[in-house]
Scaffold this active site. Structure first.
Site, PDB file in Angstrom:
ATOM      1  N   HIS A  60      -1.972   0.304   7.561  1.00 19.63           N
ATOM      2  CA  HIS A  60      -2.121   0.764   6.049  1.00 19.63           C
ATOM      3  C   HIS A  60      -2.008   2.152   5.910  1.00 19.63           C
ATOM      4  O   HIS A  60      -1.860   3.077   6.639  1.00 19.63           O
ATOM      5  CB  HIS A  60      -3.794   0.599   6.329  1.00 19.63           C
ATOM      6  CG  HIS A  60      -4.269   0.424   4.809  1.00 19.63           C
ATOM      7  ND1 HIS A  60      -3.551  -0.095   3.926  1.00 19.63           N
ATOM      8  CD2 HIS A  60      -5.463   0.810   4.112  1.00 19.63           C
ATOM      9  CE1 HIS A  60      -4.584   0.059   2.543  1.00 19.63           C
ATOM     10  NE2 HIS A  60      -5.689   0.537   2.902  1.00 19.63           N
ATOM     11  N   ASP A 120      -8.072   4.543  -1.978  1.00 20.99           N
ATOM     12  CA  ASP A 120      -7.346   3.569  -1.214  1.00 20.99           C
ATOM     13  C   ASP A 120      -6.880   2.511  -2.291  1.00 20.99           C
ATOM     14  O   ASP A 120      -7.678   1.939  -2.910  1.00 20.99           O
ATOM     15  CB  ASP A 120      -8.701   2.727  -0.249  1.00 20.99           C
ATOM     16  CG  ASP A 120      -8.412   1.687   0.771  1.00 20.99           C
ATOM     17  OD1 ASP A 120      -7.080   1.106   0.558  1.00 20.99           O
ATOM     18  OD2 ASP A 120      -8.730   1.585   1.685  1.00 20.99           O
ATOM     19  N   CYS A 145       0.763  -1.294  -0.013  1.00 20.40           N
ATOM     20  CA  CYS A 145      -0.011  -0.085  -0.008  1.00 20.40           C
ATOM     21  C   CYS A 145       0.691   1.130   0.000  1.00 20.40           C
ATOM     22  O   CYS A 145       0.592   2.324  -0.651  1.00 20.40           O
ATOM     23  CB  CYS A 145      -1.029   0.065   1.378  1.00 20.40           C
ATOM     24  SG  CYS A 145      -0.078  -0.237   2.828  1.00 20.40           S
TER      25      CYS A 145
END
Length: 579
Positions: A492, A513, A361
């Site tokens: 995250h 996202d 991520c």
């Protein structure tokens, strides 16, 4: 074998012993042990001893006292004085018995041994009975006369064998020489007796008692020594058991720590299980085995991946472009509940692929941020000729920044190596990479909640101030020149591309996202986009409740001197903290 106590002769059985006593001793002539008087029967001799030798009464009392003391002592603990008195009793008894065989036979028990107490109690009683019978039959003076007319011999000491001229001299001799054996009852009453405080043994002498007690103490010391040895062994055993338990506990703690460390290594991609390339191939093979990917598709994707890795540029298969423009159209024509909205510059969305799912991520958010900067002419000087790099290339670029001297502490935590691993990156690594590219940025740390229920309203206010300098009088939809914001929290990271101000004065972030796949993001590109499609982008204050948030905000371009200064400052990383 049985031995006669009078003459010492030995026989084989008890009947033979009784026959021996009857023939040899009881039928012989009876002689007085004190005056050697003879020529009379047993009863007459008992009367003679009772009347003529009054000292016999003292001897009787002495024997009675000695026997009493003997019976009061313990069978297994006889002191020397008592043993000595027993020997005297035996000698006296033997002397009397040798001259009085009838008396001995009557007092002899079944085992053929002599009992002093029984001897005197039985025979003296018989003497008294004889005396009374004689007084009835004839005049006492005639009996005495007949007795004294017999032959007289001087008395002999029953203790040492000394012979005196008369009984008075013998009495004085016994009293003076053998006083310790012939104490009178009054003297015995006056002599103190000593009880052992440990076993109750009675001693007539203090020194004997002291020796006796010393034996007890020696036994006690020996027992205590054994107890101390046993206690020492028990202590040593307990120490060994404690050491073994400590080693076992340390081993378990070490194994637990190692397990947790390995778990963290797997979580952050530092377990040497391979990097982007290995995971991409492995996951595609799984898809082929499950029948969800054709083998030809597998080989085509593998070839594309190898080409992308070779040139270091992302293949664009996870990219979605045009979303900011689609949002602008939507807010212009709909969203009546929104009072104002501010959008960043155009930015592409990148989502995770087979190669970085679960750990990529941070790299994908950097790609989103870089896609916006590459569209901004203000950053052409520092990013000239650059394309969106693939994830292994981004890892290589961060390693190069570490080699320049940026963030040595962060480099040490990641072992100065990212390529070939699945290591996570965060706000510090993104800051390090942008600064090494001369992109001016800074980190803001919202290290604790600033609202009720663990919310962060100050974070929303800061982002609103970042995108808008003047709220009043501006149009409903504002496309700013500001790049998106890198947003990091535990586990995250995401990218903030805008913010809404609703008519009720509440704020809502618009967030890309990397975990959202392309098929969902492409729904936002439709002309008839509905409000429900924005649900995946909108995040209200109540939706962000992590304990801590960090953001990386881009502010411009660094000069060479500023880059050097920031490299020096990164030796000890600092960030702006709110609150």
């Amino acid at each position: 074998m049985l031995s006669c106590d009078i003459c010492g002769e030995t026989v084989t059985s008890e009947p033979d012993m009784k026959a021996h006593l009857l023939i040899v001793h009881m039928e012989n002539e009876v002689i007085c042990p004190f005056c050697k008087l003879s020529g009379m029967n047993y009863d007459e001799m008992c009367f003679h001893i009772e009347t003529a030798h009054f000292e016999q009464n003292e001897l009787e009392r002495s024997f009675a006292r000695i026997n009493t003391i003997q019976y009061r002592t313990s069978d297994n603990r006889k002191d020397n004085t008592l043993q000595c008195r027993m020997e005297v009793n035996s000698s006296v008894h033997s002397a009397c018995a040798s001259n009085h065989p009838k008396i001995l036979a009557q007092s002899l028990p079944n085992d053929g041994t002599l009992k002093q107490k029984a001897f005197y109690s039985e025979n003296l009683t018989e003497a008294r009975k004889f005396l009374k019978s004689k007084e009835k039959e004839c005049d006492l003076s005639k009996i005495k006369g007949s007795i004294y007319e017999t032959t007289y011999s001087p008395p002999e000491c029953p203790f040492c064998g000394r012979i005196e001229d008369c009984s008075q001299d013998m009495e004085n001799h016994v009293k003076t020489k053998h006083a310790n054996l012939l104490d009178t009852p009054s003297e015995d009453h006056d002599q103190p007796l000593y009880d052992c405080p440990m076993c109750g043994l009675i001693c007539t002498n203090y020194h004997i008692l002291q020796e006796h007690v010393d034996l007890h103490l020696e036994e006690s010391s020996f027992g205590q020594g054994i107890d101390r040895v046993q206690c020492s062994r028990d202590l040593e055993l307990a120490h060994q058991l404690q050491q073994e338990e400590d080693r076992k506990r340390r081993s378990e703690e070490s194994q637990q720590e190692m397990g947790e460390f390995q778990k963290l290594q797997r979580q952050y991609g530092l377990d040497n299980s391979g990097g982007y390339k290995q995971q991409q191939l492995r996951n595609m093979e799984i898809e082929v085995n499950r029948g969800r990917m054709h083998p030809s598709e597998f080989h085509r994707r593998k070839a594309d991946m190898m080409e992308s890795l070779a040139i270091g540029i992302d293949d664009g298969k996870t990219k979605t472009s045009g979303i900011i423009e689609a949002l602008y159209r939507y807010y212009q024509n709909a969203a009546t509940e929104v009072r104002r909205v501010w959008l960043s510059t155009e930015v592409d969305h990148f989502h995770s692929s087979f190669g970085d799912k679960g750990w990529g991520c941070g790299y994908r958010n950097f790609q989103m941020l870089l896609s916006s900067l590459l569209r901004n002419d203000a950053y052409d000087d520092c990013l000239k000729g650059m394309s969106i790099p693939c994830i292994p290339k981004i890892q290589s670029m961060i390693e190069d920044a570490w080699k320049e001297g940026f963030d040595p502490q962060g480099a040490s935590q990641l072992n100065n190596r990212l390529q070939g691993t699945k290591a996570w990156i965060g706000a510090c690594e993104v800051y390090t990479l942008l600064t090494s590219l001369r992109v001016k940025c800074h980190i803001v740390d919202f290290h604790k909640s600033t609202g009720p229920l663990g919310t962060h309203p100050r974070l929303f206010e800061w982002i609103l101030n970042y995108y808008s300098s003047e709220r009043e009088g501006s149009p409903k939809v504002v496309c700013t020149s500001k790049p998106p914001i890198y947003l990091q929290h535990q586990g995250h990271s995401r990218t903030v591309v805008g913010i809404e101000e609703r008519k009720n004065r509440t704020l809502c972030l618009l967030i890309f996202d990397p975990g959202c796949p392309s098929r969902e993001m492409q729904k936002l590109l439709k002309q008839d986009m509905e409000a429900s499609n924005l649900k995946q982008l909108r995040k209200f204050v109540g939706n962000l409740k992590h304990k801590q948030y960090q953001i990386v905000a881009v502010e411009g371009v660094l000069s060479s001197e500023e880059k050097v200064a920031r490299r020096q400052a990164s030796q000890v990383f600092t960030a702006e903290k709110i609150p």
